[in-house]
Design an enzyme around this catalytic site. Structure first.
Site, PDB file in Angstrom:
ATOM      1  CD  GLU A  56      47.270  19.698  12.582  1.00 52.09           C
ATOM      2  OE1 GLU A  56      47.322  18.464  12.704  1.00 52.09           O
ATOM      3  OE2 GLU A  56      47.557  20.286  11.525  1.00 52.09           O
ATOM      4  CB  SER A  76      43.953  17.776  13.503  1.00 51.59           C
ATOM      5  OG  SER A  76      45.185  17.290  13.988  1.00 51.59           O
ATOM      6  CE1 TYR A 129      45.030  13.926  17.612  1.00 53.91           C
ATOM      7  CE2 TYR A 129      43.656  15.609  16.593  1.00 53.91           C
ATOM      8  CZ  TYR A 129      44.727  14.743  16.545  1.00 53.91           C
ATOM      9  OH  TYR A 129      45.512  14.699  15.416  1.00 53.91           O
ATOM     10  NE  ARG A 170      46.820   8.973   9.756  1.00 50.72           N
ATOM     11  CZ  ARG A 170      46.834  10.174  10.328  1.00 50.72           C
ATOM     12  NH1 ARG A 170      47.603  10.424  11.359  1.00 50.72           N
ATOM     13  NH2 ARG A 170      46.080  11.151   9.846  1.00 50.72           N
ATOM     14  CG  ASP A 227      44.334   9.919   6.938  1.00 53.08           C
ATOM     15  OD1 ASP A 227      44.855   9.002   7.598  1.00 53.08           O
ATOM     16  OD2 ASP A 227      44.379  11.111   7.276  1.00 53.08           O
ATOM     17  CD  GLU A 279      44.030  14.632   4.863  1.00 57.41           C
ATOM     18  OE1 GLU A 279      44.670  15.091   5.829  1.00 57.41           O
ATOM     19  OE2 GLU A 279      42.958  15.104   4.446  1.00 57.41           O
ATOM     20  CG  ASN A 313      48.422  12.886   8.006  1.00 53.58           C
ATOM     21  OD1 ASN A 313      48.032  13.978   8.374  1.00 53.58           O
ATOM     22  ND2 ASN A 313      47.598  11.960   7.530  1.00 53.58           N
ATOM     23  N   GLY A 362      50.408  11.595  13.993  1.00 57.09           N
ATOM     24  CA  GLY A 362      50.220  11.755  15.428  1.00 57.09           C
ATOM     25  C   GLY A 362      50.771  10.571  16.198  1.00 57.09           C
TER      26      GLY A 362
END
Length: 317
Positions: free
Chosen positions: A17, A153, A223, A262, A264, A277, A279, A283
């Site tokens: 990443e 990602s 992205y 964050r 998900d 999951e 983070n 990002g």
């Protein structure tokens, strides 16, 4: 000028990443510099430690994704150097970065998460792929989602709707990690909830709904501008949006995270959110979800970043 002193933004690294991390670091640096902050952006190479020892920054903002950026390694080094930094500590990062462990932790505090099987590459090969995979399908059913137990990602992740798709999904997963997490795939609305804590306790930002053009929020969809449609705030009933927010704050707290994260999740047809999951270094690019949530909340990204840096400095005193 800012009261933060000299800020070091770490970006890049050697994970898959890397490019996303560089974009995140550039974005954070830009919004801080526009607010009058003295910012330096550096990669994590052999010159980093000698450089910060010679001229220590006042505080560090970590925008490294995957690998050492989220597994606690770089944060352990920052603590050895007595440098305050934004984000969770090394131990919490290690727990959150390992998706199976994170799922177990949040399940223990009552959070729903899809049933799953964890399968290392060695076991996959040594015991015979066909026999093991057949048993997984019997146990979990179809469809399934296969992803590496580490990393982000959506690299190495794929949906399996038919039994004959599972071997290829496993091979794709093992290209990005040595252990696969195979979990029940729940059809529903994909949502991300960012959590920030500027010193008054973790607070969930408005949930962001994700609608990928091909139905899968993979690396390209994440992205590439125009590949995915986002709704911020998400098109959810108020009580469902609140349940998503509560889930994210609960996960953040249960995993011992701090400053920002964050989560998900998937909201099923009944309106029930399911943890996927978390983070620890979300990002921060132009197409990333935390900045969208900040805007949806009517807040300013530079003010959030500034507040997170202030919190890190206060914590070090």
């Amino acid at each position: 000028m800012s009261d933060l002193g000299h800020v070091l933004v770490l970006a890049g690294g050697l994970s898959y990443e890397r490019e996303v991390s560089l974009r995140s670091g550039r974005r954070v640096s830009e919004v801080l510099r526009a607010a009058g902050v003295d910012v330096e952006t550096r990669d994590t190479d052999a010159s980093l430690v000698p450089s910060v020892l010679a001229d220590p920054p006042d505080v560090v903002f970590v925008t490294l994704h995957g690998g050492s950026g989220e597994d606690g390694a770089i944060r352990s080094v920052l603590e050895l150097l007595d440098l305050p930094y934004v984000g969770a500590g090394p131990q919490a990062c290690r727990i959150a970065f390992d998706k199976p462990t994170a799922k177990t932790m949040v399940r223990s505090v009552g959070v729903r998460t899809p049933d799953a099987v964890v399968l290392p590459k060695e076991t996959f090969h040594d015991l015979g792929a066909s026999a093991v995979l057949g048993r997984i399908i019997e146990r979990l059913g179809l469809p399934l989602f296969v992803k590496p137990s580490h990393g982000g990602s959506a690299l190495g992740g794929s949906i399996v709707r038919k039994a004959d798709e599972l071997p290829a999904a496993m091979v794709g997963c093992f290209a990005y990690g040595d252990t696969a997490l195979i979990e029940q795939y729940i059809e529903g609305v994909e949502v991300a909830v960012s959590v920030v804590d500027l010193g008054d306790g973790p607070t969930a930002l408005p949930p962001v709904e994700i609608v990928a053009d091909e139905g899968v929020y993979d690396y390209s969809a994440r992205y590439t501008a125009g590949r995915t449609e986002f709704f911020a705030p998400a098109r959810l009933r108020p009580e469902v949006a609140e349940a998503c927010a509560q889930l994210a704050v609960t996960a953040h707290t249960a995993l011992g995270l701090r400053d920002l994260s964050r989560t998900d999740l998937i909201v099923d047809a009944t309106g029930q959110p399911h943890f996927l999951e978390v983070n620890v270094a979300p990002g921060m690019t132009e197409t990333s979800l935390l900045p969208m949530a900040v805007e949806a909340a009517g807040q300013d990204l530079s003010a959030i970043c500034h507040g997170l840096l202030q919190a890190a400095i206060r914590r070090s005193r």
